[in-house]
Structures are given as structure tokens and as C-alpha cells.
Write a protein that holds these residues in place. Structure first.
Motif, PDB file in Angstrom:
ATOM      1  N   ASP A   1       0.835  -1.206   0.000  1.00  9.71           N
ATOM      2  CA  ASP A   1       0.000   0.000   0.000  1.00  9.71           C
ATOM      3  C   ASP A   1       0.869   1.256   0.000  1.00  9.71           C
ATOM      4  OD1 ASP A   1      -2.035   1.996   0.704  1.00  9.71           O
ATOM      5  OD2 ASP A   1      -3.267   0.242   1.189  1.00  9.71           O
ATOM      6  N   GLY A   2       0.604   2.149  -0.954  1.00  9.73           N
ATOM      7  CA  GLY A   2       1.361   3.401  -1.022  1.00  9.73           C
ATOM      8  C   GLY A   2       2.830   3.183  -1.336  1.00  9.73           C
TER       9      GLY A   2
ATOM     10  N   THR B   1      -7.101   4.255  -1.789  1.00 11.34           N
ATOM     11  CA  THR B   1      -6.763   2.831  -1.690  1.00 11.34           C
ATOM     12  C   THR B   1      -7.829   1.937  -2.323  1.00 11.34           C
ATOM     13  OG1 THR B   1      -5.401   3.088   0.276  1.00 11.34           O
ATOM     14  CG2 THR B   1      -6.431   0.948  -0.026  1.00 11.34           C
TER      15      THR B   1
ATOM     16  N   LYS C   1      -0.375  -3.069   4.408  1.00 11.22           N
ATOM     17  CA  LYS C   1      -0.719  -1.654   4.599  1.00 11.22           C
ATOM     18  C   LYS C   1       0.468  -0.784   5.010  1.00 11.22           C
ATOM     19  CE  LYS C   1      -3.708   1.697   4.962  1.00 11.22           C
ATOM     20  NZ  LYS C   1      -4.312   2.205   3.714  1.00 11.22           N
TER      21      LYS C   1
ATOM     22  N   ASP D   1       2.245   2.606   3.439  1.00  3.55           N
ATOM     23  CA  ASP D   1       1.383   3.784   3.339  1.00  3.55           C
ATOM     24  C   ASP D   1       1.271   4.517   4.679  1.00  3.55           C
ATOM     25  OD1 ASP D   1      -0.383   5.355   1.628  1.00  3.55           O
ATOM     26  OD2 ASP D   1      -1.976   4.679   2.971  1.00  3.55           O
TER      27      ASP D   1
ATOM     28  N   ASP E   1      -1.010   0.260  -4.728  1.00  4.85           N
ATOM     29  CA  ASP E   1      -2.304   0.807  -5.150  1.00  4.85           C
ATOM     30  C   ASP E   1      -2.208   2.268  -5.562  1.00  4.85           C
ATOM     31  OD1 ASP E   1      -1.646   1.423  -2.538  1.00  4.85           O
ATOM     32  OD2 ASP E   1      -3.705   1.379  -1.816  1.00  4.85           O
ATOM     33  N   HIS E   2      -1.129   2.943  -5.164  1.00  5.21           N
ATOM     34  CA  HIS E   2      -0.916   4.356  -5.508  1.00  5.21           C
ATOM     35  C   HIS E   2       0.434   4.758  -4.962  1.00  5.21           C
ATOM     36  CE1 HIS E   2      -1.759   5.064  -1.306  1.00  5.21           C
ATOM     37  NE2 HIS E   2      -2.873   4.352  -1.455  1.00  5.21           N
TER      38      HIS E   2
ATOM     39  N   HIS F   1      -1.392  11.146  -0.943  1.00  7.87           N
ATOM     40  CA  HIS F   1      -1.314  10.432  -2.213  1.00  7.87           C
ATOM     41  C   HIS F   1      -1.020  11.425  -3.339  1.00  7.87           C
ATOM     42  CE1 HIS F   1      -4.204   7.051  -0.634  1.00  7.87           C
ATOM     43  NE2 HIS F   1      -3.257   7.365   0.223  1.00  7.87           N
TER      44      HIS F   1
HETATM   45 ZN   LIG Z   1      -3.512   2.876  -0.281  1.00  7.84          ZN
END
Ligand SMILES: [Zn+2]
Length: 430
Positions: free
Chosen positions: A15-16, A62, A317, A320, A357-358, A367
Motif C-alpha cells: 500500500d502506497g 486505496t 498496509k 502507506d 495501489d498508488h 497520495h
Molecule cells: Zn492505499
């Protein structure tokens, strides 16, 4: 498709993951600064590239970035709101035409200017939430619209609106954290349609009725007597209707599982009829991230899921969380821990992709629209000349710059489960 048996697929969603250079890391990104020998080996055995979560340069949340990696058609991901995702995650049944909103139970107090938000989470109320929500089931809001509040995780709840002619083109009553003074907003229609106006009015009515009923509820009187904040109001955001109907992984009939610690991602898994394997809760994520101590358990559960699924998504996770805390050094360190923890999963006969995811900028703590470094290792597949997993090498990798969907399609093709495109499949790709 060849006649060879399909291969197992593993997509690791960090994530991130993407970031920007940081002074604290001598001008490198956290992923570039991290010592990641095992992810580097995957790059050396396969290809890397930069992936756009949805559209080049456009930051996403997300649930949007992850839903694309999980196979949702991009045009549906673009319209996917958090409300219905959280509703599905909390087991609230939604029918076409319903609108779902994510809500917090909050502590409000009336002022001459309107309702002031004293605490967004009502002191993280938990045990009383089901009983409080029970007093707000089947509330008539006029014009044939009914609202019901359903408990979710902790202080979170779901407002489900049912009735004819509803619209999800409505704004949030939640002003977001960090705004001062923190006043509850009226629900605004986001388009000039009768449906949006009447739905916005219905939300305002629900918010007013909720405050009246919860303010005098015996459980809240008891909380106040005990010196706790009363959960006497509802703040809403993320309105959405059921919009996720074309998922390619589901369409292909693959047995898929999602491992995560986050309720939103587990909600996506349920929405797509994958096996959701949820370890721990969102509330624990921040604490666990500090140690990364849940990683071995997450990896062991992933290996177990691979025994009876074709494709397993492992969502982590932690990166992020460090980005949002503006801690690039912590993000680098957790990426190193993830690199070591993943080792048992990196079997030579598996098709493996690693992506995010980003991009989350750990100096800004938010983000951004930069593409995400990603890798794909297909046994006997193409190999580029890159050997390091990081933003700079990814820009020169053999995957080039593609969409997150393109990465998933390449993974599925590497598994040997993607048929030649047929006209009837078109809705799953666009
Ligand atoms: Zn995310």
C-alpha cells in the motif's frame, strides 16, 4: 492459451509503495534506499516498470487503486465509492438502487451556527455501537425513502438508504479532519438532478433524527455519567451505489483469495466474491506497523491460501502508514522487513507480481499521481536488463509504463489463464 496446466499467481500489493526522493534518504526514495535483495532478485529474473493506478498523473484512494489490481474494470473502479465497499465488508446487503454511506458515530453539540463536531469518533465508542445503531433502523425520511444504520468496525457505521429514485451524487456531511471550526456540513447535491436533491435532503433528515434519538439514549446518558463522550450523532461520507459488477478475475472463474489487515480491502474481496482472509484490524495496523511483527503470520496465511486458490493477493498496509506519518526512513525500514518476510512465498514456479495501489509522498504525507514501481516475474517469461526494484530502475524496465490493469492482465497471461480477447469480454477490460 496453451495446454500446460495453469500456474499459481501471487500479487503482492504494498500500500502506497511509490514515493518521491527524500533529503533524509540522500535524494533517494524509500524503496530505492531500502536493501531489498529478494525483490531485486525477482526484478533480475523478470521485468519491472511503472504502473498508473488508473490514469497517468491522477492520484487515487486505496479502494480505487486496489480494486483495479483485484480485477475490477477500470471504468467501474473510477466510480467506486467507499460507502458500498465498506457496506459489503460489514455484511450489509445492498441492492441495485440503494445508496450506502460510510459514517462515524461522533460527539456533536448544537451551537447557534449548527452542529459542532466535538469528537469525530465519539471517544472511539465501540461496545455500544450495535445497540445505538439499532435505534436507527427503518427510519422514514419522507418521499418513500428509508434510512437504516448498521454497525461496522469500532465507531464506524453504514447508512443504507432505500427507496425509488435515489442518487449517489451527494457530498459529505463530514468536513474531514483538521478543519477548524469543525462544523457538520449540510449534505449537498453534486449534480442538478431531482434525485440528487431529494437524496441530499434525506441524509440531512437522517442526521437530524439520529442526533435527536441518540442524544437522549440511555447508553449515552450512561457514557456521560461515566465521564465518556456520548455517541450522539452521525457524520457521513463516501456515498455510493452498487457499481462493481465486472471483475475479470471473477469472470475467468479463478479461485482467488485476498489477505489483508484492512477492512476496506476485505470489503473489496467480499464485493468480488473472493475469499477474504482478514488478519487483525485496521485499528491495530498503526501499532503493528511500528514493529512489522504481523508480517510472518500474514506470509504464512498467504502460503496456506495458495494451497487451495489459483490466485492470491497479499495486501500489506504498512508502507502507506509511514508515508502518511511523513516518515520516509520508517518506510524504508519496513520495506526491508517486508523484503525478508516475503522469502518463503517466492517459489521459482510461481508467477509473481509486486505493485502498489498508488504513490504516497512521504514528505507531503498524501497520495500523489506519480506511477508506482512494479515488477513481474513469470517463469520462462521475458527478462529485462534491470536488477534493482525502485522508481528509477522501473522507469527503464521492460514493462514500460502501463496501467495497473495491464500489470494484472500480464500476470494472468503469465499464469496461462487469459484467453484471446473475445467481444463478450470487452466490458471486463475497459
Ligand atoms: Zn492505499
Amino acid at each position: 492459451m496453451s495446454d500446460a496446466p495453469p500456474r499459481q499467481g501471487l500479487l503482492v500489493i504494498l500500500d502506497g509503495l511509490g514515493d518521491r526522493p527524500s533529503e533524509a534518504l540522500d535524494g533517494r526514495t524509500p524503496l530505492e534506499a531500502a536493501h531489498t535483495p529478494h525483490l531485486n532478485r525477482l526484478v533480475a529474473e523478470g521485468q519491472c516498470g511503472l504502473t498508473d493506478p488508473l490514469l497517468p498523473g491522477v492520484p487515487v484512494d486505496t479502494h480505487v487503486g486496489t480494486s483495479v489490481l483485484l480485477g475490477l474494470a477500470p471504468r467501474e473502479a473510477m466510480r467506486l465509492a467507499r460507502g458500498p465497499v465498506e457496506a459489503t465488508g460489514a455484511g450489509v446487503p445492498l441492492l441495485p438502487g440503494d445508496v450506502a454511506l460510510r459514517c462515524n458515530l461522533a460527539t456533536l453539540h448544537a451551537t447557534p451556527d449548527g452542529l459542532h463536531i466535538r469528537d469525530r469518533r465519539a471517544g472511539r465508542v465501540r461496545d455500544e455501537v450495535p445497540a445505538l445503531a439499532d435505534t436507527l433502523v427503518g427510519v422514514s425520511l419522507g418521499e418513500g425513502i428509508t434510512g437504516s444504520l448498521h454497525p461496522a468496525t469500532g465507531h464506524r457505521t453504514i447508512l443504507r438508504l432505500t427507496g425509488a429514485g435515489l442518487s449517489d451524487a451527494i457530498g459529505d456531511t463530514d468536513p474531514g479532519s483538521g478543519t477548524e471550526p469543525c462544523m457538520l456540513r449540510p449534505c449537498r447535491p453534486l449534480e442538478e438532478s431531482a434525485a440528487a436533491h431529494r437524496t441530499a435532503l434525506a441524509v440531512d433528515r437522517f442526521v437530524a433524527i439520529a442526533h435527536e434519538r441518540l442524544r437522549t439514549h440511555p447508553l449515552n446518558r450512561a457514557r456521560e455519567a461515566a465521564g465518556l463522550l456520548p455517541a450522539n450523532g452521525v457524520i457521513t461520507r463516501g456515498a455510493g451505489a452498487v457499481a462493481a459488477t465486472h471483475n475479470l478475475v471473477q469472470h475467468l472463474g479463478l479461485r482467488a483469495a485476498v489477505l489483508t489487515r484492512e477492512a476496506t480491502v476485505a470489503g473489496l474481496a467480499r464485493l468480488f466474491h473472493f475469499t477474504p482472509i482478514e488478519l487483525g484490524g485496521e485499528d491495530g495496523a498503526r501499532h503493528a506497523a511500528a514493529a512489522g511483527d504481523e508480517l510472518p503470520a500474514l506470509v504464512a496465511a498467504t502460503e496456506a491460501a495458495l494451497q487451495d486458490h489459483d490466485l492470491v493477493f497479499l495486501h500489506i498496509k504498512d508502507p502507506d502508514i509511514f508515508s502518511h506519518d511523513r516518515d520516509p526512513v520508517g518506510k524504508r525500514d519496513v520495506l526491508e522487513r517486508i523484503d525478508s518476510a516475503l522469502v518463503p512465498l517466492l517459489k521459482p514456479d510461481r508467477v509473481i507480481a509486486v505493485s502498489g495501489d498508488h504513490t504516497t509522498d512521504s514528505r507531503l504525507g498524501r497520495h500523489v499521481g506519480d506511477p508506482v514501481p512494479s515488477l513481474l516475474r513469470v517463469p520462462l517469461g521475458r527478462i529485462d536488463d534491470r536488477t534493482i526494484f525502485g522508481e528509477t530502475d522501473a522507469a527503464a524496465g521492460g514493462l514500460g509504463r502501463i496501467s495497473s490493469s495491464g500489470l494484472l492482465w500480464s500476470l494472468l497471461d503469465g499464469m496461462g489463464v487469459l484467453p484471446n480477447l473475445r467481444p463478450r469480454d470487452a466490458a471486463y477490460f475497459a
